[in-house]
Design an enzyme around this catalytic site. Structure first.
Site, PDB file in Angstrom:
ATOM      1  N   LYS A   1       0.925  -1.046  -0.137  1.00 43.72           N
ATOM      2  CA  LYS A   1       0.085  -0.169  -0.046  1.00 43.72           C
ATOM      3  C   LYS A   1       0.842   1.169   0.176  1.00 43.72           C
ATOM      4  O   LYS A   1       0.537   2.162  -0.726  1.00 43.72           O
ATOM      5  CB  LYS A   1      -0.908  -0.088   1.207  1.00 43.72           C
ATOM      6  CG  LYS A   1      -2.190  -1.251   1.002  1.00 43.72           C
ATOM      7  CD  LYS A   1      -2.974  -1.359   2.460  1.00 43.72           C
ATOM      8  CE  LYS A   1      -3.820  -2.433   2.085  1.00 43.72           C
ATOM      9  NZ  LYS A   1      -4.774  -2.931   3.160  1.00 43.72           N
TER      10      LYS A   1
ATOM     11  N   ASP B   1     -11.178   3.057   3.818  1.00 41.44           N
ATOM     12  CA  ASP B   1     -11.702   1.505   3.883  1.00 41.44           C
ATOM     13  C   ASP B   1     -13.026   1.560   3.673  1.00 41.44           C
ATOM     14  O   ASP B   1     -13.777   0.335   3.373  1.00 41.44           O
ATOM     15  CB  ASP B   1     -11.265   0.874   5.080  1.00 41.44           C
ATOM     16  CG  ASP B   1      -9.938   0.017   4.770  1.00 41.44           C
ATOM     17  OD1 ASP B   1      -9.912  -0.536   3.645  1.00 41.44           O
ATOM     18  OD2 ASP B   1      -9.445  -0.241   5.604  1.00 41.44           O
TER      19      ASP B   1
ATOM     20  N   GLN C   1      -5.017  -1.366   9.206  1.00 42.64           N
ATOM     21  CA  GLN C   1      -5.070  -2.583   8.707  1.00 42.64           C
ATOM     22  C   GLN C   1      -5.696  -3.635   9.713  1.00 42.64           C
ATOM     23  O   GLN C   1      -5.290  -3.579  10.944  1.00 42.64           O
ATOM     24  CB  GLN C   1      -3.538  -2.842   8.379  1.00 42.64           C
ATOM     25  CG  GLN C   1      -3.284  -4.317   7.673  1.00 42.64           C
ATOM     26  CD  GLN C   1      -3.921  -4.245   6.298  1.00 42.64           C
ATOM     27  OE1 GLN C   1      -3.616  -3.158   5.610  1.00 42.64           O
ATOM     28  NE2 GLN C   1      -4.069  -5.372   5.943  1.00 42.64           N
TER      29      GLN C   1
HETATM   30  N1  GUN Z   1      -7.462  -6.776   5.916  1.00 38.20           N
HETATM   31  C1  GUN Z   1      -7.687  -7.580   4.889  1.00 38.20           C
HETATM   32  N2  GUN Z   1      -8.268  -6.962   3.861  1.00 38.20           N
HETATM   33  C2  GUN Z   1      -8.271  -5.485   4.543  1.00 38.20           C
HETATM   34  C3  GUN Z   1      -8.765  -4.377   4.071  1.00 38.20           C
HETATM   35  O1  GUN Z   1      -9.434  -4.086   2.768  1.00 38.20           O
HETATM   36  N3  GUN Z   1      -8.781  -3.322   4.677  1.00 38.20           N
HETATM   37  C4  GUN Z   1      -7.929  -3.444   5.821  1.00 38.20           C
HETATM   38  N4  GUN Z   1      -7.818  -2.248   6.424  1.00 38.20           N
HETATM   39  N5  GUN Z   1      -7.623  -4.350   6.559  1.00 38.20           N
HETATM   40  C5  GUN Z   1      -7.701  -5.618   5.549  1.00 38.20           C
END
Ligand code: GUN
Length: 303
Positions: A54, A121, A98
């Protein structure tokens, strides 16, 4: 292999990212520098890889990234304090926490602490509710990426019967809401569904998000269905480790009109739409600062 049936997520993600990069450059010329804060609590190996990717993609798109790596024993109060500081920092446009989080932190409490306008998100209840009402809010990145792939493949989705397999908060539920917003008839099948296979066989569009390697084979699919495979499952096979989806690709391929491969299908879309959400958040915040009393759409257009 019939490659014309393959939905190339890598290529679509590259196109979305190139457009985001372009729009970021235009914003910077107007004195706005989009910034994304990424918070990782603990050392989950998969999360570390996701977070690294990311940050890399953000840099490539010209988005400033701030990385917060917190120890596994971080308390809920410490995490909430950091989120509150980032909420108050006008130079930060997006906040990504995350998941999963260590057991001592209540996931819902932490996600609800993120300001809805910075919730790139789309997990805050205000954004979840807004999506279910069909409002223009920040929407979860993976299902939004799946919608892009479906619209690129099928064009207008109106009237199609979509079956979503899985009902997670991250993928299944927002996927169903996005498909409904696009005027599909939507069925969500899950572990308690009676004859999930028969329900799925009625679908024009199948979105598989269950996390079970190769669960969906040809018996689940209507001839000509379009299949989006969200699963990324690591398995050991023939003495080597490999990634497979929730769909048994080799079994499904002859029956479908289009399908996403794993890897290279949905995977790259998640990060592309995280960048796009950060850009949208930056534009909306700039607009709110320029015209605090107005509720009109942002003056800066985003493709
Ligand atoms: N962990 C697995 N997928 C995601 C996601 O799309 N966003 C976040 N913040 N954590 C994750």
């Amino acid at each position: 292999m019939n490659s014309s049936k393959l939905i190339d997520g890598k290529a679509v993600a590259a196109r979305v990212l190139a457009q985001v990069k372009n729009d970021v450059q235009a914003l910077k010329r107007d004195g706005i520098e989009p910034a994304l804060a990424v918070i990782l609590v603990g050392q989950d190996p998969a999360s570390q890889v996701y977070v690294r990717n990311k940050i890399l993609r953000a840099e490539e798109a010209g988005i400033r990234s701030l990385e917060y790596r917190l120890s596994a024993d971080t308390t809920q109060a410490q995490l909430l304090k950091l989120i509150a500081e980032l909420n108050d920092d006008d130079s930060v446009n997006g906040i990504l926490l995350q998941l999963p989080l260590p057991a001592q932190i209540e996931e819902t409490r932490a996600l609800q602490a993120i300001a809805p306008g910075k919730d790139v998100d789309g997990f805050h209840s205000e954004n979840v509710g807004g999506l279910s009402q069909g409002r223009n809010v920040l929407t979860p990145c993976t299902p939004t990426g799946c919608m892009q792939l479906l619209e690129d493949t099928c064009g207008d989705l109106s009237g199609k019967h979509a079956v979503v397999i899985g009902r997670s908060n991250i993928v299944g539920k927002p996927m169903a809401a996005l498909l409904l917003k696009a005027h599909c008839s939507v069925t969500v099948v899950h572990s308690r569904s009676v004859d999930a296979q028969a329900l799925c066989r009625q679908a024009d569009i199948v979105v598989a998000a269950v996390g079970r390697p190769r669960m969906i084979d040809a018996r689940w699919l209507k001839p000509g269905a379009v299949v989006i495979d969200v699963g990324i499952n690591r398995i050991e096979e023939d003495g080597r480790s490999r990634l497979v989806g929730d769909v048994d690709f080799d079994s499904a391929l002859p029956h479908v009109s289009a399908i996403t491969p794993v890897p290279g299908g949905v995977g790259p879309m998640t990060i592309a739409f995280l960048m796009k959400n950060t850009l949208i958040a930056a534009v909306q915040q700039a607009h709110a600062q320029a015209q605090p009393a107005s509720s009109e759409a942002p003056c800066l257009s985003i493709s």
